[in-house]
Scaffold this motif. Sequence first.
Motif, mmCIF file in Angstrom:
data_model
loop_
_atom_site.group_PDB
_atom_site.id
_atom_site.type_symbol
_atom_site.label_atom_id
_atom_site.label_comp_id
_atom_site.label_asym_id
_atom_site.label_seq_id
_atom_site.Cartn_x
_atom_site.Cartn_y
_atom_site.Cartn_z
ATOM 1 N N SER A 191 0.793 -1.238 0.000
ATOM 2 C CA SER A 191 0.000 0.000 0.000
ATOM 3 C C SER A 191 0.823 1.284 0.000
ATOM 4 N N PRO A 192 1.849 1.427 0.856
ATOM 5 C CA PRO A 192 2.624 2.677 0.822
ATOM 6 C C PRO A 192 3.270 2.938 -0.531
ATOM 7 N N HIS A 193 3.525 1.864 -1.278
ATOM 8 C CA HIS A 193 4.200 2.004 -2.561
ATOM 9 C C HIS A 193 3.223 2.325 -3.694
ATOM 10 N N PHE A 194 1.923 2.219 -3.409
ATOM 11 C CA PHE A 194 0.950 2.786 -4.345
ATOM 12 C C PHE A 194 1.067 4.311 -4.317
ATOM 13 N N LEU A 195 1.287 4.855 -3.128
ATOM 14 C CA LEU A 195 1.388 6.304 -2.972
ATOM 15 C C LEU A 195 2.696 6.842 -3.540
ATOM 16 N N ASP A 196 3.782 6.062 -3.433
ATOM 17 C CA ASP A 196 5.055 6.561 -3.989
ATOM 18 C C ASP A 196 5.244 6.160 -5.455
ATOM 19 N N LYS A 197 4.182 5.637 -6.062
ATOM 20 C CA LYS A 197 4.095 5.425 -7.519
ATOM 21 C C LYS A 197 5.096 4.408 -8.062
ATOM 22 N N SER A 198 5.531 3.469 -7.217
ATOM 23 C CA SER A 198 6.446 2.442 -7.701
ATOM 24 C C SER A 198 5.728 1.155 -8.088
ATOM 25 N N VAL A 199 4.539 0.941 -7.521
ATOM 26 C CA VAL A 199 3.752 -0.254 -7.805
ATOM 27 C C VAL A 199 2.305 0.151 -8.052
ATOM 28 N N ILE A 200 1.640 -0.599 -8.938
ATOM 29 C CA ILE A 200 0.220 -0.381 -9.247
ATOM 30 C C ILE A 200 -0.545 -1.631 -8.829
#
Length: 497
Positions: free
Chosen positions: A49-58
């Motif tokens: 989830s945090p990496h959805f916000l930092d745009k690295s994973v969808i």
Amino acid sequence: MLTLGSCSTFDEINSNPDAAVKATAPMLATNLILNITDNTISSGKSFLSPHFLDKSVIYTEFAEDLQYNYLGRTSFDGIPVLTNIEKMILFSPPDAYKNAYTALGKFIKSWKYFDLTMRVGDVPYSDALKGESNVVAPKYDTQKQVIAGILNDLDEADKLFAAGTKFDGDPIYGGDVTKWRKMVNTFELYVLLNLYKKTGETDLKVVDRFKEIVASRPIFQSNADNFQLVYSDKAGQRYPFYKLGNPSVIYPMMSEVVVGKLKTLEDRRLFYYANPSPVAVAAGKAINDWTAYKGTDPSMIYSSITTIFGTKDYSPLNSRYTELPNSEPVWLMSYSQLKFMLAEATVRGWITGTTASTYYADGIKAAMQFTAANTPDNALYHHNMKITDDYINTYIASDKVKLTGTTEQQIEQILTQNYLGAFLQAPYMMFFENRRTGYPAFPVNPASNSNVPANKMPVRWLYPQKELDYNSTNVKEAISAQFGGNDDVNQQIWILK
């Protein structure tokens, strides 16, 4: 008489002989350390989830709030555990042991409060954690006051660890007080770097503190010092996105923000982070063909993302993240990150003696060595594009990677490499770094962005509903003092101004 006799032995019969009946300092230390590591990292979809916000994973199962920049309200529920710090110190042996546990408590409190104030701004601090003294509606401290308290506590923690001794209950560093000193001081450098717009606040002594730590205190010296969890193939200790009991493994896609940058730089971490598009491979492309790797724009509207997902013509996560129960450690602060911080501080003129280029190169080397060292030598996981020492040296020396240009261009290069080295690491930290500097740029699509206005990223969370319900006078005063009474996700907190 028979009934009374039975009752007298009830507690004895129903007691668990393996359960602790009294709290100890090591038990409380373990609980506190895992609270800021394991609880923060989480598992399954929550790990991503945090990496959805930092745009690295969808993510494709649903239109995730963080993927579309909806922050909503944060929570203060993680703060009450800090009351265990006082008990941990109380139950610790005297002298050197008590110094170590006291230092640990100051660090844990600083870590938790820094994360919280970075989310919302002003928070209850000096008046908080006093429920046993009947303070149930604590007043708010300004963000500057909170950060001043954090910096002082970290200074004290370093001194106390220096006067301490190896202690029990530590799942990260095994109670090694020297390693804890390195962590405390590296974290303080991170806090100070976040204050780069506040060097005019003379009472905080931002630059002087930074210089003093670099010159005279122990800080991270290698990847062995990383503040991280290491995983193994045991129940409760497996990598957070391992496939066992994890229905989320089929839904992630690689973001073009990461894939595009790795391709442009000819960075072999692409082959360690991602798998090639199965459609491209089926069409005859080799697994080490750069063009077989396809990132997806994370700002696309959800229906467009699901359409691509349905075609299977995209890059999923590398198989090692789901197939290996011990995949790689997950760090919350790393040696590579420290080197990038030192590079940035040098470019900003805070420290001298070592060139920014040297720190920058060391950061890249540490990040790549971390990835290579934690990946088995198997084509399934590196796609025959191994990261070797020779490759790393060639990469660092390439014109695309060398640190050059204006001050701002160098800052962008440093932050971009920090971002690329932190893939699936350090939850929320890369969002905070983007918010702080603007680098790397995150795509914003008004057609999909949940923020209002739709042409910008939000910069903070809202205060918890519980505060509005049970501490309304104090939280409303804080909102009024900071934002003119408007608790809005676009309002800039003090540290960003």
